[in-house]
Design a protein around this motif. Structure first.
Motif: not given
Length: 130
Positions: A51, A83, A86, A97, A99, A101
């Motif tokens: 991703w 993930l 997002m 963006t 992300y 985790h």
């Protein structure tokens, strides 16, 4: 949610190289090298994370670590990178963006460390186009 499972063998050489790269003192527990606390973020950068677009530039927005046991050289780790979120935002220079985790690493079935990392994609920022 997207998940990636991978194995990682933590070698003394990897610990020494990482510690030297971030200029941190090395420690041993009972004669075995102890990984620096931030080292788990390097584990999943070696894996192919589907991703995350390899053509984009990312920076760390934040990171945190929770240790249940020391992370020692010689450990054979079973890791799961998830993930968890997002999110798209607009910054001063354009679209961002984020992300989020979660990395969980186990050794012999026991949780050793969980690490949360937020990466920020800078691909759309105007300053990169100059």
């Amino acid at each position: 949610m997207n998940k990636l499972e991978f194995a990682y063998h933590l070698t003394p050489e990897a610990i020494l190289a990482y510690a030297h790269s971030i200029e941190t003192p090395l420690q041993k527990i009972d004669g075995t090298w102890l990984a620096p606390p931030t080292m788990p973020v390097t584990f999943w950068t070696l894996a192919d994370v589907p991703w995350l677009d390899k053509e984009r530039t990312f920076i760390h927005g934040s990171q945190s670590f929770a240790y249940e046991k020391p992370l020692l050289a010689g450990a054979h780790l079973d890791c799961v990178l998830t993930l968890t979120r997002m999110e798209q935002k607009t910054g001063h220079s354009g679209a961002l963006t984020l992300y989020t985790h979660l990395l969980e690493c186990r050794c012999k079935g026991e949780l050793v460390v969980s690490a949360e990392t937020v990466l920020i994609s800078l691909e759309d920022h105007a300053w990169k186009k100059r």
